[in-house]
Design an enzyme around this catalytic site. Sequence first.
Site, PDB file in Angstrom:
ATOM      1  N   LYS A 102     -12.015  42.793  -6.078  1.00  0.00           N
ATOM      2  CA  LYS A 102     -11.962  41.949  -4.919  1.00  0.00           C
ATOM      3  C   LYS A 102     -10.972  42.130  -4.161  1.00  0.00           C
ATOM      4  O   LYS A 102     -10.833  41.481  -3.228  1.00  0.00           O
ATOM      5  CB  LYS A 102     -12.290  40.306  -5.644  1.00  0.00           C
ATOM      6  CG  LYS A 102     -13.536  40.026  -6.039  1.00  0.00           C
ATOM      7  CD  LYS A 102     -13.609  38.683  -6.100  1.00  0.00           C
ATOM      8  CE  LYS A 102     -14.937  37.888  -6.228  1.00  0.00           C
ATOM      9  NZ  LYS A 102     -14.757  36.423  -6.301  1.00  0.00           N
ATOM     10  N   SER A 153      -9.660  29.435  -0.449  1.00  0.00           N
ATOM     11  CA  SER A 153      -8.489  30.296  -0.548  1.00  0.00           C
ATOM     12  C   SER A 153      -8.651  31.559   0.529  1.00  0.00           C
ATOM     13  O   SER A 153      -7.824  31.743   1.288  1.00  0.00           O
ATOM     14  CB  SER A 153      -8.614  31.237  -1.926  1.00  0.00           C
ATOM     15  OG  SER A 153      -8.487  30.115  -2.893  1.00  0.00           O
ATOM     16  N   HIS A 196      -8.697  23.105  -5.209  1.00  0.00           N
ATOM     17  CA  HIS A 196      -8.757  23.460  -6.651  1.00  0.00           C
ATOM     18  C   HIS A 196      -7.920  22.593  -7.624  1.00  0.00           C
ATOM     19  O   HIS A 196      -8.211  22.101  -8.645  1.00  0.00           O
ATOM     20  CB  HIS A 196      -7.989  24.740  -6.957  1.00  0.00           C
ATOM     21  CG  HIS A 196      -8.722  25.860  -6.241  1.00  0.00           C
ATOM     22  ND1 HIS A 196      -8.352  26.926  -5.670  1.00  0.00           N
ATOM     23  CD2 HIS A 196     -10.079  26.493  -6.548  1.00  0.00           C
ATOM     24  CE1 HIS A 196      -9.088  27.804  -5.278  1.00  0.00           C
ATOM     25  NE2 HIS A 196     -10.249  27.524  -5.690  1.00  0.00           N
ATOM     26  N   ARG A 239     -18.410  22.197  -2.972  1.00  0.00           N
ATOM     27  CA  ARG A 239     -18.070  21.453  -1.633  1.00  0.00           C
ATOM     28  C   ARG A 239     -18.968  20.827  -0.689  1.00  0.00           C
ATOM     29  O   ARG A 239     -18.850  19.878   0.142  1.00  0.00           O
ATOM     30  CB  ARG A 239     -16.970  22.427  -0.923  1.00  0.00           C
ATOM     31  CG  ARG A 239     -15.845  22.835  -1.485  1.00  0.00           C
ATOM     32  CD  ARG A 239     -14.825  24.109  -1.107  1.00  0.00           C
ATOM     33  NE  ARG A 239     -15.892  25.259  -1.045  1.00  0.00           N
ATOM     34  CZ  ARG A 239     -15.751  26.309  -1.207  1.00  0.00           C
ATOM     35  NH1 ARG A 239     -14.405  26.794  -0.746  1.00  0.00           N
ATOM     36  NH2 ARG A 239     -16.696  27.497  -1.130  1.00  0.00           N
TER      37      ARG A 239
HETATM   38  O1  PNS Z   1     -13.556  31.559  -7.779  1.00  0.00           O
HETATM   39  P1  PNS Z   1     -14.946  32.373  -7.612  1.00  0.00           P
HETATM   40  O2  PNS Z   1     -14.419  33.683  -7.263  1.00  0.00           O
HETATM   41  O3  PNS Z   1     -16.010  31.726  -6.918  1.00  0.00           O
HETATM   42  O4  PNS Z   1     -15.291  32.472  -9.288  1.00  0.00           O
HETATM   43  C1  PNS Z   1     -16.385  33.337  -9.510  1.00  0.00           C
HETATM   44  C2  PNS Z   1     -16.372  33.465 -11.079  1.00  0.00           C
HETATM   45  C3  PNS Z   1     -14.982  33.931 -11.510  1.00  0.00           C
HETATM   46  C4  PNS Z   1     -16.585  32.067 -11.855  1.00  0.00           C
HETATM   47  C5  PNS Z   1     -17.455  34.432 -11.407  1.00  0.00           C
HETATM   48  O5  PNS Z   1     -17.253  35.459 -10.758  1.00  0.00           O
HETATM   49  C6  PNS Z   1     -17.545  34.929 -12.889  1.00  0.00           C
HETATM   50  O6  PNS Z   1     -17.629  34.097 -13.665  1.00  0.00           O
HETATM   51  N1  PNS Z   1     -17.326  36.160 -13.175  1.00  0.00           N
HETATM   52  C7  PNS Z   1     -17.270  36.853 -14.553  1.00  0.00           C
HETATM   53  C8  PNS Z   1     -18.322  37.529 -14.826  1.00  0.00           C
HETATM   54  C9  PNS Z   1     -19.782  36.884 -15.061  1.00  0.00           C
HETATM   55  O7  PNS Z   1     -19.578  36.366 -16.420  1.00  0.00           O
HETATM   56  N2  PNS Z   1     -20.600  36.971 -14.496  1.00  0.00           N
HETATM   57  C10 PNS Z   1     -22.078  36.145 -14.830  1.00  0.00           C
HETATM   58  C11 PNS Z   1     -21.950  34.830 -14.247  1.00  0.00           C
HETATM   59  S1  PNS Z   1     -23.205  34.676 -12.865  1.00  0.00           S
END
Ligand code: PNS
Length: 171
Positions: free
Chosen positions: A47, A134, A23, A96
Site C-alpha cells: 500500500k 488517514s 480511529h 463513517r
Molecule cells: O484501514 P483499512 O485499510 O481499511 O483496513 C483494511 C483491513 C486491514 C481491515 C483489511 O485489508 C484486512 O483485513 N486485510 C487482511 C487480509 C484479509 O484478511 N483479507 C480478507 C478480508 S476481506
Amino acid sequence: MSRKPSSVVALYPGSFDPITNGHLDLIQRGSRLVDKLIVSVLRNESKEPLFSVEERTDMLREVVQVYPNVEVDSFDGLLVDHAVARGATVLLRGIRAISDYEYELQMALMNRRQRPEIETIFLMANEAYSFISSRIVKEVASLRGNISGLVPPSVEARLQRRLSKIKHRGA
Ligand code: PNS
C-alpha cells in the site's frame, strides 16, 4: 451455538497510516464494550504507506496508553487467523458514511465465511470525525493545510516532520 466467552477480546484492524482522531474515538468507545481491545496494524507494504509498521504501532501505543485494556500489535496474512491466534471473537470496524458500508459488508461477510464463530461489530463514527480519513489528512497536511484537532498532537508533529523531509528530498 457457542456460549459467550468469560472474557471478550475484540480486534480492531486497519492500516492506521497514521491514526486519526476518528480511529481514536472508536478505540475509546470500543474499549468500553469489551474486556480487551487489540488494535492490529496490517503489515502490507504494497500500500506504500507514509509510515512504517513500527512507526504506526509506536504512534498508536503512545495515544492508547491511557486505556488499560487496549493493546497494539501488527499482523500479516488473513485477519481472522490473527484474531483466532490472539483469542479474539469480535472484529471491530467503524462506519463513517453509507459509502463505507459496501466495502465493510463485503469484508465482514468474507470474514464470517472463513470463521463463522467470529462476529464483526460496527460502530458509527463520531459525527465530528465522519469526514476524515488517514488519506485525506495526509493530503491536506502535505499541502500545508490545517489538520489540528483531526489527529492527536503527537501524530500531527510526526506528520509535519515526515512531510517536510519528503519535500526537502524532492526539492
Ligand atoms: O484501514 P483499512 O485499510 O481499511 O483496513 C483494511 C483491513 C486491514 C481491515 C483489511 O485489508 C484486512 O483485513 N486485510 C487482511 C487480509 C484479509 O484478511 N483479507 C480478507 C478480508 S476481506
